[in-house]
Every structure is written in structure tokens, then in C-alpha cells.
Design a protein around this motif. Sequence first.
Motif, PDB file in Angstrom:
ATOM      1  N   SER A  83       0.797  -1.227   0.000  1.00 32.47           N
ATOM      2  CA  SER A  83       0.000   0.000   0.000  1.00 32.47           C
ATOM      3  C   SER A  83       0.828   1.274   0.000  1.00 32.47           C
ATOM      4  O   SER A  83       0.289   2.365  -0.121  1.00 32.47           O
ATOM      5  N   GLY A  84       2.159   1.160   0.134  1.00 38.29           N
ATOM      6  CA  GLY A  84       3.007   2.339   0.031  1.00 38.29           C
ATOM      7  C   GLY A  84       3.414   2.656  -1.397  1.00 38.29           C
ATOM      8  O   GLY A  84       4.069   3.672  -1.654  1.00 38.29           O
ATOM      9  N   ARG A  85       3.005   1.814  -2.311  1.00 41.36           N
ATOM     10  CA  ARG A  85       3.358   2.004  -3.720  1.00 41.36           C
ATOM     11  C   ARG A  85       2.630   3.214  -4.288  1.00 41.36           C
ATOM     12  O   ARG A  85       1.443   3.419  -4.050  1.00 41.36           O
ATOM     13  N   THR A  86       3.317   4.050  -5.037  1.00 44.07           N
ATOM     14  CA  THR A  86       2.737   5.263  -5.608  1.00 44.07           C
ATOM     15  C   THR A  86       2.710   5.183  -7.130  1.00 44.07           C
ATOM     16  O   THR A  86       3.151   4.194  -7.721  1.00 44.07           O
ATOM     17  N   GLY A  87       2.197   6.246  -7.760  1.00 42.83           N
ATOM     18  CA  GLY A  87       2.143   6.282  -9.220  1.00 42.83           C
ATOM     19  C   GLY A  87       0.961   5.495  -9.751  1.00 42.83           C
ATOM     20  O   GLY A  87      -0.085   5.390  -9.113  1.00 42.83           O
ATOM     21  N   SER A  88       1.127   4.921 -10.933  1.00 45.36           N
ATOM     22  CA  SER A  88       0.053   4.151 -11.557  1.00 45.36           C
ATOM     23  C   SER A  88       0.399   2.667 -11.545  1.00 45.36           C
ATOM     24  O   SER A  88       1.565   2.285 -11.446  1.00 45.36           O
ATOM     25  N   LEU A  89      -0.628   1.855 -11.628  1.00 42.00           N
ATOM     26  CA  LEU A  89      -0.450   0.402 -11.647  1.00 42.00           C
ATOM     27  C   LEU A  89      -1.235  -0.172 -12.810  1.00 42.00           C
ATOM     28  O   LEU A  89      -2.399   0.184 -13.022  1.00 42.00           O
ATOM     29  N   THR A 120      -9.908  -7.246  -1.547  1.00 38.89           N
ATOM     30  CA  THR A 120      -9.861  -5.922  -0.897  1.00 38.89           C
ATOM     31  C   THR A 120      -8.428  -5.428  -0.760  1.00 38.89           C
ATOM     32  O   THR A 120      -8.168  -4.490  -0.002  1.00 38.89           O
ATOM     33  N   GLN A 121      -7.513  -6.039  -1.490  1.00 38.73           N
ATOM     34  CA  GLN A 121      -6.095  -5.727  -1.321  1.00 38.73           C
ATOM     35  C   GLN A 121      -5.785  -4.252  -1.573  1.00 38.73           C
ATOM     36  O   GLN A 121      -4.913  -3.674  -0.936  1.00 38.73           O
ATOM     37  N   MET A 122      -6.516  -3.636  -2.491  1.00 45.20           N
ATOM     38  CA  MET A 122      -6.171  -2.273  -2.908  1.00 45.20           C
ATOM     39  C   MET A 122      -7.139  -1.226  -2.366  1.00 45.20           C
ATOM     40  O   MET A 122      -7.130  -0.087  -2.824  1.00 45.20           O
ATOM     41  N   ILE A 123      -7.938  -1.594  -1.386  1.00 44.30           N
ATOM     42  CA  ILE A 123      -8.962  -0.660  -0.917  1.00 44.30           C
ATOM     43  C   ILE A 123      -8.342   0.600  -0.314  1.00 44.30           C
ATOM     44  O   ILE A 123      -8.929   1.674  -0.355  1.00 44.30           O
ATOM     45  N   GLU A 124      -7.137   0.492   0.254  1.00 45.11           N
ATOM     46  CA  GLU A 124      -6.381   1.663   0.689  1.00 45.11           C
ATOM     47  C   GLU A 124      -5.070   1.678  -0.080  1.00 45.11           C
ATOM     48  O   GLU A 124      -4.318   0.705  -0.039  1.00 45.11           O
ATOM     49  N   ASN A 125      -4.810   2.761  -0.788  1.00 45.80           N
ATOM     50  CA  ASN A 125      -3.630   2.829  -1.643  1.00 45.80           C
ATOM     51  C   ASN A 125      -3.188   4.274  -1.789  1.00 45.80           C
ATOM     52  O   ASN A 125      -3.863   5.197  -1.329  1.00 45.80           O
ATOM     53  N   LYS A 126      -2.038   4.456  -2.433  1.00 39.24           N
ATOM     54  CA  LYS A 126      -1.508   5.792  -2.706  1.00 39.24           C
ATOM     55  C   LYS A 126      -1.346   6.010  -4.202  1.00 39.24           C
ATOM     56  O   LYS A 126      -0.556   6.837  -4.648  1.00 39.24           O
ATOM     57  N   LEU A 127      -2.127   5.293  -4.974  1.00 41.47           N
ATOM     58  CA  LEU A 127      -2.014   5.332  -6.426  1.00 41.47           C
ATOM     59  C   LEU A 127      -2.716   6.549  -7.012  1.00 41.47           C
ATOM     60  O   LEU A 127      -3.653   7.099  -6.426  1.00 41.47           O
ATOM     61  N   SER A 128      -2.257   6.928  -8.192  1.00 43.58           N
ATOM     62  CA  SER A 128      -2.923   8.000  -8.934  1.00 43.58           C
ATOM     63  C   SER A 128      -3.794   7.440 -10.050  1.00 43.58           C
ATOM     64  O   SER A 128      -4.702   8.122 -10.537  1.00 43.58           O
ATOM     65  N   ALA A 129      -3.536   6.164 -10.447  1.00 39.00           N
ATOM     66  CA  ALA A 129      -4.329   5.542 -11.511  1.00 39.00           C
ATOM     67  C   ALA A 129      -4.135   4.031 -11.489  1.00 39.00           C
ATOM     68  O   ALA A 129      -3.062   3.535 -11.118  1.00 39.00           O
ATOM     69  N   VAL A 130      -5.186   3.314 -11.870  1.00 41.30           N
ATOM     70  CA  VAL A 130      -5.124   1.859 -12.069  1.00 41.30           C
ATOM     71  C   VAL A 130      -5.602   1.586 -13.486  1.00 41.30           C
ATOM     72  O   VAL A 130      -6.702   2.010 -13.869  1.00 41.30           O
ATOM     73  N   ARG A 131      -4.788   0.867 -14.253  1.00 38.16           N
ATOM     74  CA  ARG A 131      -5.099   0.676 -15.662  1.00 38.16           C
ATOM     75  C   ARG A 131      -5.090  -0.804 -16.040  1.00 38.16           C
ATOM     76  O   ARG A 131      -4.490  -1.632 -15.350  1.00 38.16           O
ATOM     77  N   VAL A 132      -5.787  -1.105 -17.116  1.00 39.23           N
ATOM     78  CA  VAL A 132      -5.766  -2.444 -17.711  1.00 39.23           C
ATOM     79  C   VAL A 132      -5.649  -2.282 -19.218  1.00 39.23           C
ATOM     80  O   VAL A 132      -5.930  -1.215 -19.774  1.00 39.23           O
TER      81      VAL A 132
END
Length: 765
Positions: free
Chosen positions: A446-452, A463-475
Motif C-alpha cells: 500500500s506504500g506504492r505510488t504512481g500508476s499500476l 480488498t487488497q487495494m482498498i487503501e492505496n496511494k495510487l494515482s491511476a489503475v489501468r488495464v
Amino acid sequence: MKLQKLVMTAALVTTVGVFAGTGDVQAKDVYKVDRYGELYRYSGNPVVTIQSNTSAIDSDAFYRVRTSRFQISSGNPYFKTINGVLYSKDGTLLIKCPTEKAGSLTIPSSVRKIADNAFQGCSKLTRVTIPNSVTYIGKESFKNASALTYVRLSSNVKKLREESFRGCSNLQSITIPSSVKVIENGVFERCQSLKKVSIPDSVTRIGYSAFSDCVSLTSAKLSKKMSYIPGSAFQNCTSLKVVSNTANIEGIGSYAFDNCVRLNKFAFSSQLDEINGSAFRNCKALGTVQISGKTTYISNDAFEGAASKFVVDSSNPNYASEDGMLFNEKKTFLIQAPARYSGSLKIPKGVTSISGYALVNGDYKSVSIPEGVKEISKNYFQGCEKLESIELPASVTRVGGAFYHSSALGLDSLKKITVASGNTKYKHVDGVLYTADGTKMVIFPSGRTGSLTLPDECKNIGTQMIENKLSAVRVSATNKYFTSVDGVLYNLRGTEIECFPMNKTKYVIPKTLRNIVYLNEVKADLKCAAVKVAKGNRSFYSKNGVVFKKYSDELLFYPTKKKGSYTVPKKTRFIASDAFEEAHNLTNLTITKNVRRRHGSTYYFTNCRKLASVLVKQGKLNYIRMNFADCNKLSKLTFPSNIMKTTLRHLPEGVSIYGFNNTTAKEAAERSGGSFVSRGTIPRAISGAKVKKVIDKYELRWNANSEASGYQVYTTARTIQNLSGSGSTSCYVKDINDYSTIYVRAYCIVNGKKVYGKAKAIYID
């Protein structure tokens, strides 16, 4: 047994008092004596007169009773008083000090014994001198004497009994005389100003929680005759730094030094045999722990989150150490890694299993798990706030803790997890742990930043990503399980949110979205000051950044970051129970007249930290339930006349409630310790309602209400008739079978407006 039963069923009870009023009968003064002459219950006048029929006094007779002085009735040969303090007639027993006695007290030299609870609750007494004539101090004798700063103990007391000074929160020092051999359970518990303690060598034993919660205690010198430190003896002594005279200690009980976060000097005895559960939990300042050759038992959680280094004597047949870590004798089981260990922690080869407490609350920047370990849990790393990376071996076949995400474990700095090649159960992609086939996300750092970017084969993120520091999640465009719109992850049809990047500050709900449950789950951490809705969405619309449900016009979602005052739009018909939860920046709220209440619903304002006032306009609401947990700035609530009943939870102390007499607004203010400001008085409910058939009509009739300016006859669907004048107490209804219930309520004119009273239902058979 017969005598004991007779005592319990004693018939002779003397009660002196005045009983007044209607309803529940309450005793103003109570004085109860059993058949043997023992006073066992008293309440009422703070000036207590011990009556002539009393020959003994139970230690709990004055429990929670405030007393100012004692006096003896003429003819009682068993007691006497000195300056309002109650003694036995011969002066050898001090029975009770009045709770209101203030300042200093010197106990007479005739006293040999201080009774149980004698000074309990004496919250104004500051100094007590106990003469050497006293050989016995009863249990709980000075309990909660909160103003007590000084006590001079008798040099002939052999035992400090249970909780005798518990809760003496201003007691700064105590000299324990060398006559004392035993300190029982909780004697100095919660003595929050006590700074130092020296237990004389005469003491052979101290009890459970003897010094627990002494938060100002900095040093403790133990008796040389003590061989055991009992459970919770110094628990939560958060200022404790030094414990000395430990050379003869053979055992340490559970939680003995739990949460002594500053403890840095404690010499582990060469005689030490056992260290029990959580004995040194969270003692992070603890330096090197020396384990002697004689230690046979150390609980797996004894040093959870503690120490900077472990060193085990080479002669110990049960335990071993390496690189500052504590192991079993074969070094196959890691019991504890030192919590105060910065940098990279590399667990040595040969270890095949790890205690669930070994790594908790550690300062490690990275942790490397060795080959051979088959099972780990995310809980192993709980509280490791500085941990940035975890390296897993190829041997790991199970990662537990599936219901915990990294942020909930305090792993806010964790940026990546890697697993060695050759692992048949897991793999990592871009620092995220997945099952070997990539279909399921196992741990998201959950300390990972930027986009994933999710791998195409991943179809379950839980529920792994319910709390995060991301700016975007893409597929990718060809992903078969998810779709991404403007950096937000949705299911393939776009009807539900799967992951919201928490660093996103602007959000537009796409036209495909059908529910916003996810937004409410993460609301407290959202950084959006406004949420908009795309044109064409069939479920929602937005106004001024607030989300509403279409067709029902229900206010669903108020953004956490939205600032200032807010007035609910006039067309709004309902407000969702959780709509304003976590609205951290809302300052003032106005609820407008068309808002209705769904049955059983409560409006929650949890953590509305800046909310100062709530105004409810006169309208559809006639009963309201609100919960203001952690709304500490709330100072004003205003209710209209038609809200007859309010259920208000967690109101901050001192809130002002503006409302009408004959409603529950006044009682709500009193319960919260606040103030009630009257906006007027509503009429009482009508009485004597009757229905009578007159030829082809039905006549409704009721008793006149002198407070009324008129009456309204209505149903839930429409108004049947408005009547003016307090004497207009009847009306006719033609087709009575068209109604199941008809209501009648009085109204009066306050400041030029109609103010309605409580409705009376007339049920039609």
C-alpha cells in the motif's frame, strides 16, 4: 449454615427517611441495620448520625456516598468521632473518614488498625500521617483519594493490602517502610503522579498490577528478596526507564512490563528461568537482552516489538541467538527479531518457521525470508511502519492473512514484494504479489505510488487495494475481467467500482456505474472535494459536487473534502444514513422541508470534525435520529415544532439545542449536559377522540384544547379539513371506509406561523 442463612434473611431493618412524590418511590435518607446491629447501607444526609442501635459498620456501608462528618447519637456505647472522623469507642480502629474532609490529617496514636475503605473516595484530602502504632491498613483504604500528595506510613505495617492506594492520582512519592513484607494486588495501580519507587529488601512478594498505569514512574528499585515479578506489575508505565535489583529474579509474569516504551535498563538475571507472555511487549527502547544458560521458557510473544539485540549464553540448551535474533536451540524457529533494528533484516539460512510475533512493530527497512520457510502471514509484519520491501523464498507455499490489506496492518511504507524464481505458488509483477497463475492478487504493497497496470490474467483483487496511494489503475484494452476509465478500475461492464486510486482529486461517475458502495467504504481517505456524474447515467445525478439518486431524489454522498456550509436542495426527499459520514470539512448543515425519514433510519455524522451547527427546517420530518460521534465542535442544533421526538447519540458536552416545549428537545439537551433554548410551546395532543355515524356521514369529535388556535384533520395522503378556533372540535367525513387511519392535531400561532402539536390517530375499523 443455618446461622449464615439467618443473617442473609434478617428481618430487622431500620429505615429512617422521607419518601415523597408519585411514581417511583425513592429514599431520601436510608439507614439500614441488620439483626446483629451492623449498619450495612446508608445514603442521604452528608452529616451522618450513627444511631444507638448500631454496634458494627460494614466496610461498604457508605459506598459511593459523599459524607461531610460523622456524629454519634446519645446512648451509643460503641463509637466516637474526632473532628468528624469515625472511630471505635476505644480509639484503636479508624473506621471511616468523611469523603469531603480536606487538607491534612494526622491519625491519633491510639489507632492500631485502619479499616477497609476507610479513606476511599476522599478526593479533597492532601496529606495523611499514619503513626507507628498502626499495624494494619485495610484493603482499598485510600482508593481514589485523588488529591492525596503525601502519606507517611507506619513503620510497623507488615502488609500493604489489595488496592490500598489505587487511583491516588496525585501521589508523587511514597516511602515503603522496611517492616513491609508483602505488597498485594493493585496497591499503587493508577498512581499517575508517582515518579520513583524503592521496594525495601524486607518485601518478599508484590502482587498483580501492583504498579500498573503509573504513567509518571521513571525508576523502580526491586527488593533483593523478590524472586518473581508478577503479571502486569508495571504494565503501561510509559515513563519507566530503569528497573534495578533484578539479580535474584527467577520469573517474569505475563504483561509485567507491557507497553513500558521507554524502558532501557533492565539487567536479566543469571537465575532467570521463565519469561511469560507479552512480558516486555512494545519495550522498543530495551537494549541488549542477555539470556542466561538457566532460562528454560520464553513465551513466543514475550518480546513482541521489543529490544535492540538478543544474546543467548552458549550453555543454554533451549535457546540460541545469531545476528541479534532469538531462536530455538536448533535455530530452525525464529522466536524474535529485535524491533529496534534499522536497515535490512536478513533471517539466516536454516530457519524453517517464524513466530507470529517475531517481526511485529519492527523498524526494519527490508526483510528477507530464507529458503526453507513454507508459510508466512501478512500479520507477521504488523506495525512495521518503515518496511519498504519483503523478499520471499521459493519454498513459501502459503501466505495467510487474506482478510487484511497492507495499510490496515500499518505497512504504509511498503513499496514492493518479490518472490524467488522457482516458487510454484506465487509470483510478483511490478512489486505486487500474485498467485503463480496470476489470476489472484495476494498482497498489494500500500506504500506504492504512481500508476499500476494489472496483468491481463488477474481476475480477482479482493480488498487488497482498498487503501492505496495510487494515482491511476489501468488495464489493457483486451482485458477480459476489468475496465479502466480515467484511471479508476471497474468491473468489465463498468457498473461497479473495483478500485479507486486514492491520490485522485477529481472524479466523474461514468454513465455505466450503478452503485457507489465502494466510494462510501473509502470515503474517509478520498481527496475529492466534488464528485460529478456523467450525462446519461440512469442511477445518479450530482449538484454542487454532491451525489444524489435519481427518481427518489435521495442525497447519497457528500465528499469528505467539500468545505463550508451546505443546504440540502429543496427537491431532496431523502438523505441516506451514511451520506454525511466522514464529512471532515462540513461546517454547517441545513436540512430542508421536503426531506422525509425512512423507517428506522439514523443520520450518521461520524467524524464531521468541523461541524458546528445543524438546522432542520419545518417540513416532512416529525421524528429524527442522529449520531454525532466525534463531532467535537458541534455547538448548536435547531429543530422545528413538528419534530416531536429526537434520538440524539454522542452529543458533545455543552451543545445548545433550540427547540419547542412539549417535544423531547429539552430532555436531549439535559442528557448531553447542554442547554435548551425554547422557540415556543406546541399544543398538547388532543383527547377524547370519537367517531359516530350521523345519517349518511361520520362525525369525528374530540375535546377542546385551550392552547389551540385550530385543528387539522388529515391522513398520510391528504388534508381532510382545517378548522380554526379552539372550540371547533368536530367535523364530518362522508366516505369513512376510504381511510384506515385519520389523524387530528391541534395548532397554535407562534410568530405568525402555525405550530402543530402531536397528532392523535383515530383508527377506522
